[in-house]
Design a protein around this motif. Structure first.
Motif, PDB file in Angstrom:
ATOM      1  N   ASN A 281      37.710 -34.985 -65.928  1.00 47.60           N
ATOM      2  CA  ASN A 281      39.115 -34.631 -66.095  1.00 47.60           C
ATOM      3  C   ASN A 281      39.485 -33.779 -64.879  1.00 47.60           C
ATOM      4  O   ASN A 281      38.971 -32.679 -64.688  1.00 47.60           O
ATOM      5  CB  ASN A 281      39.285 -33.839 -67.391  1.00 47.60           C
TER       6      ASN A 281
ATOM      7  N   LEU B  11      26.576 -39.560 -67.780  1.00 43.82           N
ATOM      8  CA  LEU B  11      27.026 -39.067 -69.075  1.00 43.82           C
ATOM      9  C   LEU B  11      26.573 -37.634 -69.346  1.00 43.82           C
ATOM     10  O   LEU B  11      26.719 -37.123 -70.449  1.00 43.82           O
ATOM     11  CB  LEU B  11      26.526 -39.984 -70.199  1.00 43.82           C
TER      12      LEU B  11
ATOM     13  N   LEU C 224      33.101 -36.891 -73.065  1.00 48.79           N
ATOM     14  CA  LEU C 224      31.775 -37.124 -73.655  1.00 48.79           C
ATOM     15  C   LEU C 224      31.309 -35.895 -74.431  1.00 48.79           C
ATOM     16  O   LEU C 224      31.716 -34.782 -74.136  1.00 48.79           O
ATOM     17  CB  LEU C 224      30.787 -37.461 -72.541  1.00 48.79           C
TER      18      LEU C 224
ATOM     19  N   VAL D 166      30.562 -25.476 -66.310  1.00 45.24           N
ATOM     20  CA  VAL D 166      30.050 -26.754 -66.806  1.00 45.24           C
ATOM     21  C   VAL D 166      31.246 -27.592 -67.253  1.00 45.24           C
ATOM     22  O   VAL D 166      32.127 -27.080 -67.961  1.00 45.24           O
ATOM     23  CB  VAL D 166      29.093 -26.528 -68.005  1.00 45.24           C
TER      24      VAL D 166
ATOM     25  N   ASP E  70      35.964 -45.022 -77.210  1.00 49.74           N
ATOM     26  CA  ASP E  70      34.714 -44.550 -76.620  1.00 49.74           C
ATOM     27  C   ASP E  70      33.633 -44.537 -77.702  1.00 49.74           C
ATOM     28  O   ASP E  70      33.822 -43.910 -78.744  1.00 49.74           O
ATOM     29  CB  ASP E  70      34.929 -43.127 -76.088  1.00 49.74           C
TER      30      ASP E  70
ATOM     31  N   MET F 280      32.221 -31.375 -69.000  1.00 53.80           N
ATOM     32  CA  MET F 280      31.744 -32.630 -69.565  1.00 53.80           C
ATOM     33  C   MET F 280      32.454 -33.797 -68.897  1.00 53.80           C
ATOM     34  O   MET F 280      33.663 -33.757 -68.699  1.00 53.80           O
ATOM     35  CB  MET F 280      32.034 -32.683 -71.075  1.00 53.80           C
ATOM     36  N   PRO F 281      31.703 -34.833 -68.535  1.00 53.10           N
ATOM     37  CA  PRO F 281      32.356 -36.007 -67.925  1.00 53.10           C
ATOM     38  C   PRO F 281      33.166 -36.797 -68.951  1.00 53.10           C
ATOM     39  O   PRO F 281      33.084 -36.542 -70.148  1.00 53.10           O
ATOM     40  CB  PRO F 281      31.189 -36.833 -67.388  1.00 53.10           C
ATOM     41  N   MET F 282      33.912 -37.755 -68.455  1.00 52.96           N
ATOM     42  CA  MET F 282      34.694 -38.634 -69.330  1.00 52.96           C
ATOM     43  C   MET F 282      34.180 -40.051 -69.140  1.00 52.96           C
ATOM     44  O   MET F 282      33.604 -40.373 -68.108  1.00 52.96           O
ATOM     45  CB  MET F 282      36.170 -38.621 -68.945  1.00 52.96           C
ATOM     46  N   ARG F 283      34.476 -40.854 -70.127  1.00 52.94           N
ATOM     47  CA  ARG F 283      34.169 -42.273 -69.968  1.00 52.94           C
ATOM     48  C   ARG F 283      35.502 -42.972 -69.693  1.00 52.94           C
ATOM     49  O   ARG F 283      36.378 -42.981 -70.543  1.00 52.94           O
ATOM     50  CB  ARG F 283      33.536 -42.818 -71.245  1.00 52.94           C
TER      51      ARG F 283
ATOM     52  N   ARG G 260      38.150 -39.256 -75.029  1.00 53.75           N
ATOM     53  CA  ARG G 260      37.492 -39.827 -73.848  1.00 53.75           C
ATOM     54  C   ARG G 260      36.453 -38.883 -73.238  1.00 53.75           C
ATOM     55  O   ARG G 260      35.709 -39.261 -72.341  1.00 53.75           O
ATOM     56  CB  ARG G 260      38.533 -40.148 -72.777  1.00 53.75           C
TER      57      ARG G 260
ATOM     58  N   HIS H 167      35.008 -28.637 -73.996  1.00 56.11           N
ATOM     59  CA  HIS H 167      35.010 -29.673 -72.961  1.00 56.11           C
ATOM     60  C   HIS H 167      34.481 -29.125 -71.649  1.00 56.11           C
ATOM     61  O   HIS H 167      34.030 -29.868 -70.792  1.00 56.11           O
ATOM     62  CB  HIS H 167      36.428 -30.196 -72.731  1.00 56.11           C
ATOM     63  N   ARG H 168      34.604 -27.824 -71.493  1.00 52.13           N
ATOM     64  CA  ARG H 168      34.107 -27.161 -70.269  1.00 52.13           C
ATOM     65  C   ARG H 168      33.718 -25.745 -70.640  1.00 52.13           C
ATOM     66  O   ARG H 168      34.140 -25.231 -71.698  1.00 52.13           O
ATOM     67  CB  ARG H 168      35.185 -27.144 -69.184  1.00 52.13           C
TER      68      ARG H 168
ATOM     69  N   MET I 253      28.987 -32.819 -75.822  1.00 50.70           N
ATOM     70  CA  MET I 253      28.107 -31.865 -75.142  1.00 50.70           C
ATOM     71  C   MET I 253      26.802 -31.771 -75.912  1.00 50.70           C
ATOM     72  O   MET I 253      26.809 -31.364 -77.081  1.00 50.70           O
ATOM     73  CB  MET I 253      28.762 -30.477 -75.116  1.00 50.70           C
TER      74      MET I 253
END
Lengths: 371, 346
Positions: free
Chosen positions: A325, A349, B69, A365, B105, A367-370, B67, A176-177, B71
């Motif tokens: 997040n 996105l 996105l 880095v 999502d 990652m964004p969320m929706r 939720r 996620h990061r 990578m």
């Protein structure tokens, strides 16, 4: 086996082992510390959980050499509570360990050293000096994003690579990061380039403990599939993760269209405030760039809403809205040291890139969320 | 099979899946199928989140992952193993997940994989039914197993002959994972495009428990008392209950009786076997065994087996002893017809 040892040195050497001693191991002997009184006047104090091994030597007046293993936690609890400066230790033929210090006396039941696993030896390993302070900083600023999911061993640690010309790099990610740090860690001589290895999270924790104690003066090398870290008479062996680290460079944005520079403290404060009303499920906070301002918002149907504006000087990247997040961004802002932070974005996105302004050594880095 | 899965799993396009049922092998395969498609071409290490509901990871963490996105990829796969725990949880505990399922999502694929059939009355189930895809892994029935095994070979581009498929099922039983692994071994063993036949199965499939049961049944039907006793001891040593072995032997004698009736009306060996429900690859041995017993002996044998069955269920005698007595009576020349059963002995 009989020797006399300085109480403080003895207690400190035992304290190092506490993270390695494993009371739940299928091999009960792994909860023991190995003590070995050597004729040349040293006491070896070591422990292993088969993945991480601490092996140290301290000066001792050895009257009768020998080896024994004993419950490492109990021995540490006793050693640090003893009143005097010196501890006299005698091991009886029945493997009872007598500790005498001033007027205090303890007897512990030991276990023969022959049942203890063979410990790795750093003899013959080529050790390269490395700046322990730089290494400690790299760990502090990258290890936090390593995955805790044990089903993904290749993400379950920190990727460590020697880039050549004294530079070393550490990278971790949980999918996620991602955190990447790079430092010149050269001391007396160059650090040759070599392929990266993955140091498991537990090993990284023990490495931090060693670096805290050693400061800058450490050396490292490799023994088969182990990282060897040495300082003075202390050796740490960490079994490396035998897996391939993912091709992390692919997820680092090569170029970005929107770049923002913010006061780190101000941004961190705002983010923490707005996150109070963020959804407990996702910790999502929306970041909107509009004109020369950044607007942070959170919206929780069960609790309410929050909004805060931050001025952006000279921002010309155009309007956009993205959500992150907040826990991830707060952690990044927490490990950075400079006054200013750069945020580089492309689309809503696409991954967000966070850096310390003016310091190219670190990048993060997220990652964004929706939402 | 791949086409069937594609249909059942909506071509991997759903944002939420529930995979459940009484056949873990099929569930595992469906997860693998989804994983390969959802993560195709992307960076799997960065886009796969795995949770085990048994470890109580927290529904919030699952939703948080779903939720996030992906990578450098089209989609992220969030895979929750042992998801039955979520369907047994109280409503409040899974409310965030229920809400997520209502509005998932589109760039995530949430896969809830349960190792058993879940409660269909649960709110989470009903919501997935409305907004996602449910795949229920139901094991094929016994009579469908041979066709299922043949299908596994076909999916690998190979042909498994009917008698080879039947033999494989007889030798291995109902365990789909083991059957599938055996088909895999057979496709490697039989080179090229040649059909996988009975001979290949007999060479490749190791001696199994079911196979030994066949050997016990053959030994009894062939009146080989020593061998029958040895096989029975072997099976009981492997944990088989005497009652189960007795039931299998009784079934064998009923089949012999049916086969004998068919023979009397002029049926061929194959027709006799078919009438008695014997797989084709055992037809020849069956025809031989029919001749080993007269009709009277077969009826007496069944009576003797019924006595042994009653003894096993009610007597305090050792079950091994009861079975041994029955086996010796059945194998004796003249069969149980002229003997006195141990149950009646003083």
């Amino acid at each position: 086996m009989k020797f006399v040892v300085n109480r403080d040195l003895f207690a400190r050497s035992l304290s190092r082992l506490q993270g390695v001693l494993n009371r739940k191991a299928t091999l009960p002997v792994l909860s023991n510390a190995l003590l070995e009184a050597r004729p040349e006047g040293t006491l070896r104090v070591a422990a292993t959980d088969l993945d991480v091994t601490f092996d140290g030597r301290i000066p001792a007046r050895v009257e009768a050499p020998g080896r024994i293993t004993v419950d490492g936690k109990r021995l540490y609890d006793i050693a640090r509570s003893l009143p005097g400066e010196e501890v006299a230790i005698t091991v009886t033929p029945e493997q009872q360990i007598q500790l005498k210090c001033k007027n205090a006396e303890f007897v512990l039941l030991g276990q023969g050293a022959e049942a203890y696993p063979t410990l790795p030896s750093a003899e013959g390993v080529e050790l390269t000096p490395i700046d322990g302070v730089a290494l400690r900083e790299l760990i502090d600023r990258t290890a936090f994003s390593a995955s805790t999911d044990e089903s993904r061993p290749n993400l379950n640690g920190v990727y460590f690579q020697c880039l050549g010309e004294g530079r070393v790099r550490m990278v971790s990610t949980d999918g996620h990061r991602l955190s990447q740090g790079e430092r010149d860690a050269r001391r007396e001589k160059d650090i040759p380039a070599r392929d990266g290895v993955i140091i498991p999270r537990k090993g990284v924790g023990e490495l931090k403990r060693l670096l805290d104690e050693a400061g800058a003066e450490v050396s490292f090398g490799f023994l088969e599939n182990n990282l060897v870290m040495a300082t003075g008479e202390l050796r740490l062996f960490v079994r490396l993760i035998d897996a391939a680290f993912p091709d992390y460079k692919q997820v680092i944005p090569k170029s970005t269209q929107r770049n923002v520079v913010l006061e780190r403290g101000t941004f961190l404060g705002s983010l923490k405030r707005i996150a109070i009303l963020a959804s407990e499920r996702t910790h999502g906070v929306r970041v909107e760039l509009s004109g020369e301002r950044m607007v942070l918002t959170s919206d929780n149907p069960d609790l309410g809403k929050a909004r805060e504006e931050l001025p952006l000087d000279g921002y010309t990247g155009g309007d956009m809205s993205i959500a992150f997040n907040s826990k991830y961004v707060v952690e990044i802002l927490g490990v950075l040291a400079g006054d200013k932070v750069e945020i580089a974005l492309n689309e809503a996105l696409s991954p967000g890139l966070f850096r310390e302004h003016g310091n190219p050594d670190y990048l993060f880095v997220v990652m964004p969320m929706r939402l | 099979m791949s086409q069937e899965l594609a249909r059942a799993l909506a071509d991997a396009r759903s944002a939420v899946y529930l995979l459940h049922g009484d056949e873990p092998f099929l569930t595992r395969r469906a997860v693998q199928w989804l994983r390969e498609r959802v993560l195709a071409g992307g960076l799997e290490d960065f886009n796969l989140d795995r949770f085990d509901a048994k470890d109580r990871p927290g529904v919030d963490r699952i939703v948080e992952a779903a939720r996030t996105l992906p990578m450098m990829a089209e989609r992220r796969l969030v895979w929750v193993q042992n998801a039955e725990a979520l369907f047994a949880a109280r409503g409040d505990a899974v409310e965030p997940l229920v809400r997520y399922v209502t509005s998932p999502d589109p760039s995530s694929c949430l896969v809830l994989a349960a190792s058993v059939a879940v409660d269909k009355r649960a709110a989470l189930y009903k919501r997935i039914q409305q907004h996602g895809t449910i795949y229920e892994a139901v094991a094929p029935r016994e009579r469908e197993l041979a066709a299922w095994v043949a299908e596994q070979a076909r999916a690998r581009g190979r042909t498994l002959t009917a008698d080879a498929a039947a033999c494989l099922v007889e030798a291995i039983g109902r365990e789909l994972g083991t059957l599938d692994a055996a088909v895999e071994r057979l496709t490697l063993f039989v080179e090229g495009d040649a059909a996988i036949d009975l001979a290949a199965v007999e060479q490749v499939v190791p001696q199994s428990r079911t196979r030994t049961i066949w050997e016990l049944l053959d030994a009894v039907a062939d009146r080989k008392a020593a061998e029958a006793l040895a096989r029975a001891h072997e099976l009981m040593g492997q944990g088989e209950a005497a009652l189960k072995l007795l039931t299998m032997i009784a079934r064998q004698f009923r089949q012999l009786l049916v086969g004998r009736g068919a023979r009397a009306s002029g049926a061929s060996a194959e027709e006799c076997a078919a009438a008695a429900g014997i797989p084709p690859f055992r037809a020849r041995a069956f025809a031989r065994q029919i001749d080993n017993y007269s009709g009277r002996e077969l009826l007496a044998a069944l009576e003797r087996l019924a006595e042994a069955d009653r003894s096993l269920k009610s007597s305090k005698l050792d079950e091994e002893l009861i079975l041994e007595g029955a086996l010796l009576d059945l194998c004796r020349p003249g069969g149980a017809a002229d003997g006195v059963s141990p149950a009646r002995r003083p």
